[in-house]
Enzyme design. Structure first.
Site, mmCIF file in Angstrom:
data_model
loop_
_atom_site.group_PDB
_atom_site.id
_atom_site.type_symbol
_atom_site.label_atom_id
_atom_site.label_comp_id
_atom_site.label_asym_id
_atom_site.label_seq_id
_atom_site.Cartn_x
_atom_site.Cartn_y
_atom_site.Cartn_z
ATOM 1 C CB SER A 135 -0.771 -0.038 1.298
ATOM 2 O OG SER A 135 -1.753 1.309 1.381
ATOM 3 C CE1 TYR A 148 -4.631 -2.720 4.507
ATOM 4 C CE2 TYR A 148 -3.701 -0.526 4.354
ATOM 5 C CZ TYR A 148 -4.213 -1.607 3.790
ATOM 6 O OH TYR A 148 -4.283 -1.676 2.471
#
Length: 240
Positions: A135, A148
């Site tokens: 990400s 996350y």
């Protein structure tokens, strides 16, 4: 890499980026096996002609189930795409520690375990790849998603080290860093979202062109900002 005819294991392939990658890979002539844990979505993908393995990758038992289901068959490309987002914001109250554990396992431990299971098999094939989907938040974190961000940063560094280890083999190690994408995971996120079709196409383009990294959409801007000043890059994302 020519994806036509390749046997590909794609985790998290029943929704979002994974589902779109599966469809685009199939259109390119690849043989795609997907994983998921939602029965309705698995059935829907089977209806589109995909082999779909039911496996919950948020725990070791689920990963072991997937490995057992794969059996002794060959594999050309492993795409570690499955991921979880967990609400872990102390400003809202005490977070669920068990949910955080599930997120850590799905986003970091499962890709490591699957890589360990398949790397020797990948070495036997003439042209292979391991693709880890991290990400933009692996570069600079967002305050509301610390678990996350930590898992994606962990997977990023695992990928960098793995690439060095395997540099003298036939295995290409590729990292894909999506921006905020228009998927169910990002429902409610006020930031501008990239169409899922465009994100999936960018990842496959990186595989086909044997790129080490796919910095996609706004992640390209973030990478430039990080190169100039990591502190500035963090200041941009941390408030989200």
């Amino acid at each position: 890499m020519d994806l036509a005819g390749k046997t590909i294991l794609l985790t998290g392939g029943t929704n979002g980026i994974g589902r779109e990658m599966a469809r685009q890979l199939k259109a390119k002539g690849a043989s795609v096996v997907i994983t998921g844990r939602n029965a309705e979505r698995l059935t829907a993908m089977r209806g589109e002609g995909f082999e779909a393995i039911s496996a919950d990758l948020s725990n070791a038992a689920g990963v072991d189930t997937l490995i057992a289901e794969w059996g002794e068959r060959e594999i050309d490309v492993l795409i570690n795409n499955a991921g979880q987002l967990v609400d872990h914001d102390f400003r809202k109250g005490t977070p669920d520690a068990d949910a955080a554990d599930d997120c850590v396992y799905a986003n970091l431990s499962a890709p490591i375990r699957l890589t360990t299971a398949f790397v020797e098999r990948l070495k036997r094939r003439p042209e292979t790849a391991i693709v880890n989907v991290t990400s933009g938040l692996a570069i600079a974190p967002a305050a509301r998603q610390p678990v996350y961000c930590a898992t994606k940063a962990g997977l990023r560094f695992y990928t960098l080290a793995l690439r060095e280890q395997l540099k003298d083999t036939n295995i290409r190690v590729i990292e894909a860093l999506p921006p905020v994408v228009d998927t169910q995971m990002n429902d409610g996120n006020p930031m501008k979202k990239m169409p899922v079709e465009d994100c999936a196409a960018a990842i496959l383009d990186a595989i086909e062109k044997d790129r080490k990294e796919a910095n996609i959409g706004m992640t390209k801007v973030l990478r430039v900002a990080e190169g100039i000043s990591p502190a500035f890059a963090r200041s941009v994302t941390i408030r989200f």
